[in-house]
Design an enzyme around this catalytic site. Structure first.
Site, PDB file in Angstrom:
ATOM      1  N   HIS A 121      -3.961  -2.725  -6.470  1.00 22.61           N
ATOM      2  CA  HIS A 121      -3.224  -1.538  -6.910  1.00 22.61           C
ATOM      3  C   HIS A 121      -4.193  -0.543  -7.533  1.00 22.61           C
ATOM      4  O   HIS A 121      -4.985  -0.898  -8.394  1.00 22.61           O
ATOM      5  CB  HIS A 121      -2.126  -1.938  -7.906  1.00 22.61           C
ATOM      6  CG  HIS A 121      -0.994  -2.678  -7.238  1.00 22.61           C
ATOM      7  ND1 HIS A 121       0.148  -3.065  -7.886  1.00 22.61           N
ATOM      8  CD2 HIS A 121      -0.838  -3.081  -5.955  1.00 22.61           C
ATOM      9  CE1 HIS A 121       0.955  -3.679  -7.032  1.00 22.61           C
ATOM     10  NE2 HIS A 121       0.367  -3.712  -5.865  1.00 22.61           N
ATOM     11  N   ASP A 145       0.811  -1.224   0.000  1.00 25.74           N
ATOM     12  CA  ASP A 145       0.000   0.000   0.000  1.00 25.74           C
ATOM     13  C   ASP A 145       0.836   1.262   0.000  1.00 25.74           C
ATOM     14  O   ASP A 145       0.430   2.288   0.532  1.00 25.74           O
ATOM     15  CB  ASP A 145      -0.984   0.001   1.198  1.00 25.74           C
ATOM     16  CG  ASP A 145      -1.791  -1.270   1.215  1.00 25.74           C
ATOM     17  OD1 ASP A 145      -2.261  -1.674   0.141  1.00 25.74           O
ATOM     18  OD2 ASP A 145      -1.915  -1.885   2.283  1.00 25.74           O
TER      19      ASP A 145
HETATM   20  P1  IMP Z   1      -2.085 -12.800   2.952  1.00 25.45           P
HETATM   21  O1  IMP Z   1      -1.090 -12.294   1.970  1.00 25.45           O
HETATM   22  O2  IMP Z   1      -3.517 -12.606   2.490  1.00 25.45           O
HETATM   23  O3  IMP Z   1      -1.818 -14.212   3.407  1.00 25.45           O
HETATM   24  O4  IMP Z   1      -1.963 -11.893   4.263  1.00 25.45           O
HETATM   25  C1  IMP Z   1      -0.788 -11.907   5.088  1.00 25.45           C
HETATM   26  C2  IMP Z   1      -0.476 -10.498   5.583  1.00 25.45           C
HETATM   27  O5  IMP Z   1      -0.063  -9.686   4.500  1.00 25.45           O
HETATM   28  C3  IMP Z   1      -1.655  -9.760   6.221  1.00 25.45           C
HETATM   29  O6  IMP Z   1      -1.168  -8.906   7.232  1.00 25.45           O
HETATM   30  C4  IMP Z   1      -2.194  -8.912   5.077  1.00 25.45           C
HETATM   31  O7  IMP Z   1      -2.901  -7.782   5.542  1.00 25.45           O
HETATM   32  C5  IMP Z   1      -0.900  -8.528   4.380  1.00 25.45           C
HETATM   33  N1  IMP Z   1      -1.042  -8.231   2.938  1.00 25.45           N
HETATM   34  C6  IMP Z   1      -1.087  -9.116   1.915  1.00 25.45           C
HETATM   35  N2  IMP Z   1      -1.169  -8.485   0.734  1.00 25.45           N
HETATM   36  C7  IMP Z   1      -1.163  -7.177   1.009  1.00 25.45           C
HETATM   37  C8  IMP Z   1      -1.189  -5.994   0.187  1.00 25.45           C
HETATM   38  O8  IMP Z   1      -1.228  -6.034  -1.046  1.00 25.45           O
HETATM   39  N3  IMP Z   1      -1.164  -4.797   0.827  1.00 25.45           N
HETATM   40  C9  IMP Z   1      -1.078  -4.722   2.194  1.00 25.45           C
HETATM   41  N4  IMP Z   1      -1.049  -5.787   3.003  1.00 25.45           N
HETATM   42  C10 IMP Z   1      -1.086  -7.006   2.418  1.00 25.45           C
HETATM   43 MG    MG Z   2      -2.801  -2.242  -1.836  1.00 27.02          MG
END
Ligand code: IMP
Ligand code: MG
Length: 334
Positions: free
Chosen positions: A43, A13
């Site tokens: 994105h 982000d």
């Molecule tokens: P997962 O990738 O869904 O397994 O989530 C694992 C961790 O990564 C969590 O804390 C999510 O909030 C974070 N996370 C995964 N993808 C993103 C992203 O694109 N932006 C921000 N946080 C992410």
């Molecule tokens: Mg994002």
């Protein structure tokens, strides 16, 4: 520009979408190719008053002359991909690697239902962790096993390497952020893959010597969603007062916030071998900078902030976001 890799420097982000979309418009690369985990990323970019969000296609989707690719290491959610292909009329210019993994309903259910993932880690619930675990067990379907993906499959590594051989411009888009890396982030509060520049290149199938520059994207303050430590975290009331309150573009969850962290930024630069910096949302930190496109017109406090980052990192801040629209940017590339 040749082959440029763009990665997130904090916890995702950072505003990579806007940076990639801007560079795509400006540079018209032959190929924009996405690495990273999969549809857990969202994105966002705004162009001519309209805001777009992509979770599968590269953020260069607005550029009709750029081929849009997804690497073999990236997980595909076929429904999300197909919606984005129609939104951007991209069926003739989308190529996904025949070996990209495929997320099925069962992976989403496992992501949402598992106590550990949902409550201890706070995942996005998009099925990516369970799908990558099946990939490690070698039971996951890949794109060539799924009829609806057949029209789009091909050899992404081959296409990207050939474009680089021919001196064409290639934009490589990373997702998530350095400190969500499975290996280099704050385990276990991380995503299910390495998301540093080397991992992103591996997702696509390009070797380290093929890359010309690694552009690391920082936001002017730090945010994170889900669980895990956040050094210098401020209260949500404080974040609101500063205008830093944000909501996740995939999950809608409120993001936690802290001030820009120079130590974290330096570590991220090392982990990624970054050669250039972009800073987004300068206008949120310094409202007087909104819409400015010329560095010399910035107020002194904003200039000092940028110059401090340059001094601490030894790298040039080449792009500075001053608003949501693509052209609200200061471009200091040579
Ligand atoms: P997962 O990738 O869904 O397994 O989530 C694992 C961790 O990564 C969590 O804390 C999510 O909030 C974070 N996370 C995964 N993808 C993103 C992203 O694109 N932006 C921000 N946080 C992410
Ligand atoms: Mg994002």
């Amino acid at each position: 520009m040749a082959c440029l890799v763009i990665v997130g420097g904090f916890y995702g982000d950072e505003g990579k979408g806007k940076i990639v979309a801007y560079l795509a418009k400006k540079e018209c690369p032959l190929i924009a190719v996405r690495g990273g985990v999969g549809p857990n990323a969202g994105h966002t970019f705004s162009y001519e008053g309209k805001t777009h969000k992509v979770r599968m296609l590269p953020s260069a989707a607005l550029n009709p002359s750029t081929r849009l690719m997804i690497g073999a290491g990236v997980l595909i959610d076929p429904k999300i991909l197909s919606n984005e292909i129609s939104e951007f009329s991209a069926s003739n210019r989308t190529l996904i690697d025949s070996q990209s993994g495929v997320i099925e309903k069962i992976h989403i259910e496992r992501d949402i239902e598992a106590e550990h993932l949902k409550n201890n880690i706070g995942t996005t619930g998009t099925g990516t962790g369970p799908a990558n675990s099946d990939r490690a067990l070698r039971s996951l379907k890949i794109a060539k096993d799924v009829p609806e993906l057949i029209p789009y499959i091909g050899d992404v590594s081959g296409a990207v390497n050939e474009a680089i051989d021919n001196g064409e411009k290639v934009l490589v888009e990373g997702t998530q952020g350095t400190f969500l890396s499975l290996y280099h982030g704050g385990y276990p509060y991380v995503t299910s893959k390495d998301v540093t520049a080397s991992g992103i290149c591996s997702d696509i199938g390009i070797g380290p010597k093929r890359v010309d520059d690694v552009l690391i994207v920082f936001k002017a303050y730090v945010t994170r969603v889900g669980k895990g430590p956040l050094e210098g975290e401020i209260s949500s009331d404080d974040a609101k007062a500063r205008g830093w309150l944000e909501y996740g573009s995939v999950t809608g969850r409120q993001r936690r916030a802290s001030p820009f962290d120079t130590g974290l930024a330096r570590r991220a630069i090392k982990l990624n071998g970054a050669t250039q910096i972009a800073i987004t949302k300068l206008d949120i930190l310094f409202p007087e900078t909104a819409g400015i496109t010329d560095f010399s017109k910035l107020p002194q406090n904003a200039k000092n902030f940028v110059e401090d980052v340059e001094r601490e990192s030894g790298l040039k801040v080449v792009l500075l976001g001053t608003g949501t629209e693509l052209d609200q940017i200061i471009d200091r590339r040579a």
